[in-house]
Scaffold this motif. Structure first.
Motif, PDB file in Angstrom:
ATOM      1  N   ALA A 163      -5.924  20.515  -8.303  1.00  0.00           N
ATOM      2  CA  ALA A 163      -4.990  20.095  -9.356  1.00  0.00           C
ATOM      3  C   ALA A 163      -3.858  19.246  -8.771  1.00  0.00           C
ATOM      4  N   ALA A 164      -3.355  19.656  -7.609  1.00  0.00           N
ATOM      5  CA  ALA A 164      -2.270  18.904  -6.965  1.00  0.00           C
ATOM      6  C   ALA A 164      -2.739  17.514  -6.553  1.00  0.00           C
ATOM      7  N   LEU A 165      -3.956  17.422  -6.028  1.00  0.00           N
ATOM      8  CA  LEU A 165      -4.473  16.133  -5.577  1.00  0.00           C
ATOM      9  C   LEU A 165      -4.683  15.179  -6.757  1.00  0.00           C
ATOM     10  N   LEU A 166      -5.217  15.686  -7.846  1.00  0.00           N
ATOM     11  CA  LEU A 166      -5.404  14.853  -9.035  1.00  0.00           C
ATOM     12  C   LEU A 166      -4.056  14.366  -9.572  1.00  0.00           C
ATOM     13  N   HIS A 167      -3.055  15.248  -9.531  1.00  0.00           N
ATOM     14  CA  HIS A 167      -1.703  14.867  -9.959  1.00  0.00           C
ATOM     15  C   HIS A 167      -1.158  13.735  -9.071  1.00  0.00           C
ATOM     16  N   ARG A 168      -1.351  13.845  -7.758  1.00  0.00           N
ATOM     17  CA  ARG A 168      -0.815  12.845  -6.833  1.00  0.00           C
ATOM     18  C   ARG A 168      -1.446  11.475  -7.052  1.00  0.00           C
ATOM     19  N   LYS A 169      -2.737  11.464  -7.332  1.00  0.00           N
ATOM     20  CA  LYS A 169      -3.388  10.178  -7.577  1.00  0.00           C
ATOM     21  C   LYS A 169      -2.850   9.556  -8.862  1.00  0.00           C
ATOM     22  N   ARG A 170      -2.680  10.372  -9.894  1.00  0.00           N
ATOM     23  CA  ARG A 170      -2.133   9.849 -11.152  1.00  0.00           C
ATOM     24  C   ARG A 170      -0.697   9.373 -10.974  1.00  0.00           C
ATOM     25  N   GLU A 171       0.108  10.167 -10.266  1.00  0.00           N
ATOM     26  CA  GLU A 171       1.538   9.911 -10.160  1.00  0.00           C
ATOM     27  C   GLU A 171       1.866   8.783  -9.188  1.00  0.00           C
ATOM     28  N   HIS A 172       1.154   8.727  -8.059  1.00  0.00           N
ATOM     29  CA  HIS A 172       1.545   7.814  -6.982  1.00  0.00           C
ATOM     30  C   HIS A 172       0.532   6.699  -6.699  1.00  0.00           C
ATOM     31  N   ALA A 173      -0.664   6.792  -7.290  1.00  0.00           N
ATOM     32  CA  ALA A 173      -1.702   5.762  -7.085  1.00  0.00           C
ATOM     33  C   ALA A 173      -1.853   5.429  -5.593  1.00  0.00           C
ATOM     34  N   PHE A 174      -2.005   6.459  -4.773  1.00  0.00           N
ATOM     35  CA  PHE A 174      -2.016   6.263  -3.322  1.00  0.00           C
ATOM     36  C   PHE A 174      -3.249   5.487  -2.845  1.00  0.00           C
ATOM     37  N   ARG A 222       0.844  -1.196   0.000  1.00  0.00           N
ATOM     38  CA  ARG A 222       0.000   0.000   0.000  1.00  0.00           C
ATOM     39  C   ARG A 222       0.881   1.247   0.000  1.00  0.00           C
ATOM     40  N   THR A 223       0.363   2.300  -0.590  1.00  0.00           N
ATOM     41  CA  THR A 223       1.094   3.567  -0.687  1.00  0.00           C
ATOM     42  C   THR A 223       0.349   4.661   0.060  1.00  0.00           C
ATOM     43  N   VAL A 224       1.073   5.429   0.850  1.00  0.00           N
ATOM     44  CA  VAL A 224       0.498   6.590   1.517  1.00  0.00           C
ATOM     45  C   VAL A 224       1.287   7.816   1.101  1.00  0.00           C
ATOM     46  N   THR A 225       0.577   8.856   0.709  1.00  0.00           N
ATOM     47  CA  THR A 225       1.212  10.138   0.414  1.00  0.00           C
ATOM     48  C   THR A 225       0.880  11.096   1.550  1.00  0.00           C
ATOM     49  N   ILE A 226       1.881  11.817   2.012  1.00  0.00           N
ATOM     50  CA  ILE A 226       1.714  12.694   3.177  1.00  0.00           C
ATOM     51  C   ILE A 226       2.193  14.087   2.806  1.00  0.00           C
ATOM     52  N   ILE A 273       6.212   6.478  10.962  1.00  0.00           N
ATOM     53  CA  ILE A 273       5.381   5.410  11.527  1.00  0.00           C
ATOM     54  C   ILE A 273       4.800   4.554  10.406  1.00  0.00           C
ATOM     55  N   HIS A 274       4.266   5.195   9.380  1.00  0.00           N
ATOM     56  CA  HIS A 274       3.714   4.440   8.250  1.00  0.00           C
ATOM     57  C   HIS A 274       4.802   3.616   7.556  1.00  0.00           C
ATOM     58  N   TYR A 279       4.336   0.540   4.776  1.00  0.00           N
ATOM     59  CA  TYR A 279       3.807   1.340   3.671  1.00  0.00           C
ATOM     60  C   TYR A 279       4.938   1.862   2.783  1.00  0.00           C
ATOM     61  N   ARG A 280       4.640   2.022   1.508  1.00  0.00           N
ATOM     62  CA  ARG A 280       5.508   2.832   0.651  1.00  0.00           C
ATOM     63  C   ARG A 280       5.063   4.276   0.859  1.00  0.00           C
ATOM     64  N   CYS A 281       5.949   5.089   1.381  1.00  0.00           N
ATOM     65  CA  CYS A 281       5.589   6.465   1.745  1.00  0.00           C
ATOM     66  C   CYS A 281       6.131   7.469   0.733  1.00  0.00           C
ATOM     67  N   VAL A 282       5.320   8.461   0.438  1.00  0.00           N
ATOM     68  CA  VAL A 282       5.730   9.580  -0.408  1.00  0.00           C
ATOM     69  C   VAL A 282       5.492  10.856   0.397  1.00  0.00           C
ATOM     70  N   GLY A 283       6.583  11.451   0.872  1.00  0.00           N
ATOM     71  CA  GLY A 283       6.482  12.705   1.612  1.00  0.00           C
ATOM     72  C   GLY A 283       6.506  13.862   0.643  1.00  0.00           C
ATOM     73  N   ILE A 284       5.486  14.710   0.717  1.00  0.00           N
ATOM     74  CA  ILE A 284       5.333  15.803  -0.238  1.00  0.00           C
ATOM     75  C   ILE A 284       5.439  17.145   0.471  1.00  0.00           C
TER      76      ILE A 284
END
Length: 573
Positions: free
Chosen positions: A320-331, A117-121, A149-150, A155-160
């Motif tokens: 726009a940023a949220l749509l980009h994150r879903k496309r880019e990271h499939a969180f 699973r992937t979490v973007t923060i 913690i994640h 989790y695969r974490c993406v810190g933004i």
């Protein structure tokens, strides 16, 4: 996660004919070791079962007795007034805790529940028009702990870092610079000079509201790609980001993606197209909005996609940023770590995208935090009331250096240790508070080595490292845990055994303070063990070896927990 607690919950819930989740939530630790290891208070059950709490406790204890007697993990059950007290089989419990820690090593506490699973923060995200102040610490420290913690849980974490590099603040800064800025001074020391200009603009605008148009006109020019405005804006952003990255280096914080608001300003047309296609976008006084309902179903504040001046908004850039994150990271999970003043903003963003049929929007969470004041005074950049974070860190390091010189003048690498303690003290002071609470920062309090502070945790860790150094030989991972069972040993084992559950709850609720509270409890019990039970001078070699194994387990879990909170773990203090 803890089979002993699981057995208690299963047996007591069956005996009480109550849902296991209700029993699990009520289960507590008795205030006195003589009462047992776990207790079920029956006060809240009185309304449901329509009996006296003491009678309920006796009935549950009687019904649970046969199952407890047959258990290899649980030793006894007894009613004591309105409580059902349960004792564990000491040797079995301590053996299970030490075996789990021995098998999992540094990963103890993780069930790898985030695997696959992937979490973007989205955290920290400072406004680059301002210096990095103590107020910026909240999102940075809390978000960094949530990330760690994640990550620890698989989790695969993406810190933004979605830094603020656009909007009204930069319009004000552009106007202030062109009206009052000294090019040479700003070039030589950009961050404080730009702060002074920002504060001056907000002072002047209170006297002359027409200055707001100076800001708006420059923001429009920036949005239209005016070369002069774009060049100045890039200079401001570069200076702010360089300063922020320097502070992140001091704190040991990193990000996987840097994208500011400005990166999404040009996506306005695609965002508007999405809502036009769904029939949701409409004109209102020259602006483009999406109408929303409040929690009572009445018309609430709308989501503004475009201003009447034709520029993007905070809403449209975040969408726009949220749509980009879903496309880019499939969180699978997206967490925003911002102050609670932005709660309405994120409700609007989430509701707007839900209306547009975005099915994954329920995976997005806002983890709001309370405001910070410094010695009771609220912080405000516009009014010039701000405390620079690096100044606070430097003061913390200096004060720690003086404490070390007084208490342990011969400490090796004292300057480095002072740095580790000072910075960690400031970080812990933030993440140890419940996320939603407002906090008042006091440097004297956070550096207390005896209170519930970061230095107290580090001191306990260093004390246990010292025991292992003085022991002088390798820890025997096979030392017999059945030789343990003193009350202080059971208290420590009970604390250690709760670590996986604490981490799971911290992940579920995006609440690092649960880990901080756990560490204080573990350190408290560890220090009681140190004072109550002889370790290095134990007469029986088998007992000594078993206690050393327990000491090493405490050291390891303290280290893991502090690391997850973004703290350093010096081995000598």
């Amino acid at each position: 996660m803890n089979p002993f607690v699981d057995d208690i919950v299963e047996i007591l819930s069956t005996a009480a004919q109550l849902p296991a989740t209700d029993v699990a939530e009520l289960l507590a630790i008795p205030p006195d070791d003589s009462l047992g290891d776990y207790a079920l208070p029956c006060f809240t059950l009185a309304k449901v079962l329509r009996k006296n709490p003491a009678q309920i406790a006796q009935d549950i204890a009687d019904a649970a007795g046969p199952a407890i007697d047959a258990s290899t993990r649980l030793a006894a059950v007894q009613a004591a007034g309105p409580y059902v007290n349960v004792r564990l089989e000491k040797a079995a419990f301590i053996g299970w805790v030490l075996a789990a820690i021995g098998e999992q090593g540094e990963s103890f506490g993780s069930q790898n529940q985030g695997a696959g699973r992937t979490v973007t923060i989205d955290f920290s995200s400072p406004n680059l028009a301002r210096p990095f102040s103590i107020a910026h610490l909240r999102s940075t420290a809390i978000g960094h702990a949530i990330y760690r913690i994640h990550e620890f849980l698989g989790y695969r974490c993406v810190g933004i870092n979605h830094y603020g590099d656009y909007g009204a603040n930069f319009g004000q800064l552009l106007a202030a610079y062109q009206m009052w800025g000294d090019e040479q001074k700003v070039a030589a020391d950009p961050v404080p000079e730009l702060l002074a200009l920002y504060v001056r603009f907000n002072d002047e605008v209170e006297k002359d509201p027409d200055l707001r148009e100076e800001s708006r006109s420059r923001l429009r020019r920036l949005a239209d790609g005016d070369e002069e405005m774009v060049s100045l804006w890039r200079f401001f952003v570069d200076a702010g980001r360089k300063e922020a990255e320097r502070i992140y280096g001091i704190l040991g914080v990193h990000f996987d993606e840097y994208k500011g608001e400005g990166d999404f300003a040009d996506d306005l047309d695609s965002v508007i197209g999405l809502f036009h296609e769904k029939g949701l976008a409409e004109e209102s006084d020259g602006a483009l909005i999406v109408r929303l309902k409040d929690e009572e179903g009445e018309e609430g504040a709308p989501c503004m996609l475009r201003t009447s001046n034709g520029t993007s908004t905070y809403h449209s850039r975040d969408i726009a940023a949220l749509l980009h994150r879903k496309r880019e990271h499939a969180f699978d999970k997206m967490v925003y770590v911002t102050d609670n003043r932005q709660a309405l903003h994120f409700r609007q963003v989430f509701q707007t995208l839900s209306l547009a049929g975005i099915e994954w929007i329920d995976r997005c969470e806002h983890a709001p935090f309370g405001m910070m004041s410094f010695k009771g005074q609220a912080l405000s950049t516009r009014k010039g009331r701000m405390v620079i974070l690096e100044d606070v860190l430097d003061q913390a390091i200096d004060l720690t250096r003086k404490i070390i010189a007084e208490k342990n003048p011969d400490l090796k690498d004292a300057d480095d240790v002072a740095r580790q303690i000072g910075i960690s003290a400031v970080v812990y002071a933030d993440v140890s508070n419940r996320r939603t609470r407002d906090i008042s920062f006091s440097l004297e309090e956070v550096l207390n080595f005896d209170g519930e502070t970061g230095p107290y945790l580090q001191y306990t860790h260093a004390r246990y490292c010292s025991i292992l150094r003085r022991y002088g030989t390798a820890v025997d991972g096979e030392a017999d845990p059945s030789r343990l069972g003193e009350p202080a040993e059971m208290r420590v084992a009970r604390a250690l055994g709760s670590f996986p559950g604490v981490l799971a709850r911290a992940e579920r609720e995006n609440e690092p303070s649960y880990v901080a509270t756990f560490l204080i409890d573990l350190a408290t019990q560890a220090n009681k063990l140190y004072n109550e039970v002889p370790v290095l001078i134990a007469e029986d070699p088998a007992v000594k070896a078993a206690r050393i194994r327990l000491v090493d387990a405490v050291r390891g879990v303290l280290r893991t927990g502090m690391t997850l909170l973004g703290m350093s773990c010096p081995e000598e203090m």
